[in-house]
Design a protein around this motif. Sequence first.
Motif, PDB file in Angstrom:
ATOM      1  N   MET A   1      -2.408  -0.823 -14.742  1.00 53.48           N
ATOM      2  CA  MET A   1      -3.470  -1.160 -14.040  1.00 53.48           C
ATOM      3  C   MET A   1      -3.045  -1.286 -12.615  1.00 53.48           C
ATOM      4  N   LEU A   2      -2.146  -2.592 -12.663  1.00 62.24           N
ATOM      5  CA  LEU A   2      -1.817  -2.907 -11.350  1.00 62.24           C
ATOM      6  C   LEU A   2      -1.097  -1.734 -10.494  1.00 62.24           C
ATOM      7  N   ILE A   3      -0.185  -1.026 -11.306  1.00 57.92           N
ATOM      8  CA  ILE A   3       0.612  -0.038 -10.290  1.00 57.92           C
ATOM      9  C   ILE A   3      -0.447   1.175  -9.786  1.00 57.92           C
ATOM     10  N   SER A   4      -1.439   1.329 -10.612  1.00 60.64           N
ATOM     11  CA  SER A   4      -2.296   2.394 -10.379  1.00 60.64           C
ATOM     12  C   SER A   4      -3.310   1.620  -8.983  1.00 60.64           C
ATOM     13  N   ALA A   5      -3.546   0.315  -9.273  1.00 64.02           N
ATOM     14  CA  ALA A   5      -4.215  -0.362  -8.075  1.00 64.02           C
ATOM     15  C   ALA A   5      -3.478  -0.593  -6.783  1.00 64.02           C
ATOM     16  N   LEU A   6      -2.133  -0.606  -6.912  1.00 66.18           N
ATOM     17  CA  LEU A   6      -1.109  -0.592  -5.752  1.00 66.18           C
ATOM     18  C   LEU A   6      -1.367   1.034  -5.070  1.00 66.18           C
ATOM     19  N   LYS A   7      -1.204   2.018  -5.771  1.00 65.86           N
ATOM     20  CA  LYS A   7      -1.107   3.288  -5.239  1.00 65.86           C
ATOM     21  C   LYS A   7      -2.740   3.679  -4.419  1.00 65.86           C
ATOM     22  N   ASP A   8      -3.717   3.061  -5.253  1.00 68.44           N
ATOM     23  CA  ASP A   8      -5.243   3.272  -4.830  1.00 68.44           C
ATOM     24  C   ASP A   8      -5.381   2.511  -3.440  1.00 68.44           C
ATOM     25  N   LEU A   9      -4.487   1.391  -3.147  1.00 70.75           N
ATOM     26  CA  LEU A   9      -4.753   0.516  -2.009  1.00 70.75           C
ATOM     27  C   LEU A   9      -4.017   1.310  -0.919  1.00 70.75           C
ATOM     28  N   ALA A  10      -2.845   2.023  -1.291  1.00 73.15           N
ATOM     29  CA  ALA A  10      -2.204   2.630  -0.218  1.00 73.15           C
ATOM     30  C   ALA A  10      -3.187   3.777   0.394  1.00 73.15           C
ATOM     31  N   LEU A  11      -3.826   4.352  -0.563  1.00 74.16           N
ATOM     32  CA  LEU A  11      -4.580   5.509  -0.008  1.00 74.16           C
ATOM     33  C   LEU A  11      -5.817   5.011   0.820  1.00 74.16           C
ATOM     34  N   LYS A  12      -6.500   3.968   0.124  1.00 72.86           N
ATOM     35  CA  LYS A  12      -7.509   3.134   0.921  1.00 72.86           C
ATOM     36  C   LYS A  12      -7.349   2.897   2.503  1.00 72.86           C
ATOM     37  N   LEU A  13      -5.850   2.265   2.550  1.00 76.69           N
ATOM     38  CA  LEU A  13      -5.580   1.845   3.893  1.00 76.69           C
ATOM     39  C   LEU A  13      -5.030   2.831   4.724  1.00 76.69           C
ATOM     40  N   GLN A  14      -4.835   3.996   4.064  1.00 77.89           N
ATOM     41  CA  GLN A  14      -4.548   5.363   4.809  1.00 77.89           C
ATOM     42  C   GLN A  14      -2.904   4.723   5.468  1.00 77.89           C
TER      43      GLN A  14
ATOM     44  N   ILE B   1       5.779   7.270  -1.409  1.00 76.19           N
ATOM     45  CA  ILE B   1       5.511   7.895  -0.095  1.00 76.19           C
ATOM     46  C   ILE B   1       4.162   8.840  -0.202  1.00 76.19           C
ATOM     47  N   VAL B   2       3.270   8.485   0.481  1.00 79.75           N
ATOM     48  CA  VAL B   2       1.808   9.200   0.310  1.00 79.75           C
ATOM     49  C   VAL B   2       1.829  10.714   0.405  1.00 79.75           C
ATOM     50  N   ASP B   3       2.664  11.119   1.618  1.00 80.81           N
ATOM     51  CA  ASP B   3       3.087  12.623   1.971  1.00 80.81           C
ATOM     52  C   ASP B   3       3.803  13.162   1.176  1.00 80.81           C
ATOM     53  N   GLU B   4       3.162  14.266   0.450  1.00 81.25           N
ATOM     54  CA  GLU B   4       4.326  15.043  -0.442  1.00 81.25           C
ATOM     55  C   GLU B   4       5.697  15.566   0.078  1.00 81.25           C
ATOM     56  N   GLN B   5       5.236  16.270   1.171  1.00 80.69           N
ATOM     57  CA  GLN B   5       6.381  16.941   1.796  1.00 80.69           C
ATOM     58  C   GLN B   5       7.553  15.750   2.369  1.00 80.69           C
ATOM     59  N   PHE B   6       7.000  14.622   2.747  1.00 82.06           N
ATOM     60  CA  PHE B   6       7.881  13.738   3.306  1.00 82.06           C
ATOM     61  C   PHE B   6       8.746  13.245   1.883  1.00 82.06           C
ATOM     62  N   ARG B   7       7.712  12.795   0.944  1.00 74.55           N
ATOM     63  CA  ARG B   7       8.448  12.385  -0.422  1.00 74.55           C
ATOM     64  C   ARG B   7       9.812  13.230  -0.710  1.00 74.55           C
ATOM     65  N   ASN B   8       9.389  14.477  -0.626  1.00 70.66           N
ATOM     66  CA  ASN B   8      10.746  15.487  -1.032  1.00 70.66           C
ATOM     67  C   ASN B   8      11.941  15.125  -0.109  1.00 70.66           C
TER      68      ASN B   8
END
Length: 469
Positions: free
Chosen positions: A214-227, A431-438
């Motif tokens: 749950m906390l890992i999911s919340a961390l990722k969600d927070l990254a998206l919320k804060l952009q 890394i939120v952006d998929e291209q940069f993640r690669n």
Amino acid sequence: MATCCFLSSSILRHPSHTTPLQGRLQTRRNFSFFKITAIFWGPKKTTTPTTRSMMDVSLGTFTLIGSPEQKPPVEPKELQQVSISVVSSISNVSSIDWDACAVDANGQGIFNPFLSHAFLSCLEESGCAVQETGWLPQHIIAQDENKNTIGVVPLYLKSHSYGEYVFDHSWADAYYRFGYQYYPKLQSCVPFTPVTGQRILVRDAWYKDQVIDMLISALKDLALKLQVSSLHVTFPTETECQRMKKDGFLQRTGMQYHWKNRNYKNFDDFLMDIKQSKRKNIRQERKKISAQNLTMKRLRGYEIKDKHWDSFYRFYRNTTDSKWGQRYLTRDFFHNMGSKMGDNVLLIVAEEDDKLIAGALNLIGGDTLFGRLWGCLPQAYYPSLHFEACYYQAIEAAIELNLSKVEAGAQGEHKVQRGYMPVATYSCHYIVDEQFRNIISDFLVHETKQMEVVMKMMQDSGPFKDGLE
């Protein structure tokens, strides 16, 4: 318009000399490197991430599945609810609740002083890890329906990459070249402290694995919320890192130097495991201390007075002014930490004619002595004093306290010949952006291969007798 983004890595090549590259390893001087470059071509993009923090708000409610017996699953009406929220200061969480999560997190009940409420609150209260310094606390808290805290994550919204010890400046530069903003970013860590430990701190109960997810999911969600561009978890345990890798986090490998206690009775007992030439060198270095009329003292808890902290802060400032160029910690931090953490603090000091001339700060954990900071008087030079205060005194203290190891931090090949061997450390990066993640994923493949070569080289050239790790 197209642009080229790149990340540079350095790979071991042939004997010659070392060329400095941003964020790369410090390696042996008789080797040189050539650059490996991961290149990306694409349309230039522009985004503006929000700088608004999540100030004490909810990240949602989750449902626990199952029960302590786990058979059969409980009825829906009996399912427990877990609410996850963000708090803007660790003072919003009781020290009892936070520390209970921290101690339970590794499943062995071993105390890590850097994850304690006392240490983290000192950083906030003394103005070190606060919004004004680019460290806005955004700690994540998980509570059950009775408002019992069952999980916490130390987390910060950052406007720079200083004080982390996992270098991503080249990543930020690549983002800038591509038209993206890398900052702000989210950082789960202990500020200014490259010490491995759990980062997702959850009570040791039947629901532990579920709450971690749950906390890992919340961390990722927070990254998206804060952009934000990215979410970084630095110096987690290897097990934790492998778990986060399954959730889309990239894994990065680093290196530190640790000393291992093989049930030594005293320092001489340790020396008998060292090759003769290295053993002779260590003894000669230690003899220089008394020859210079220096006295070494190890102080704990109440033995450390205000005068010691004032002197050590001066030593710390001298080190940052001459080497690091930036002071992360304030005078108040040292005083507050000494007051709050008591016997978990070990201050090693050197005196000349009863005058304090140098010091090394250590913290004592459940099974580890953590060497943190060192400093001396400005323009003072005492041969071998740094080795004595930071390495040899720490070994003696660990033996006396029956601790398993001494962590001496990163950088400094000279540590190897004094018994501190290289060990792997880890960090996780979402890394939120998929291209940069690669792009970054490709970069990390090359960097990891380099790290493996360097660590093997150092292990092979270590000071211990054959057969000892």
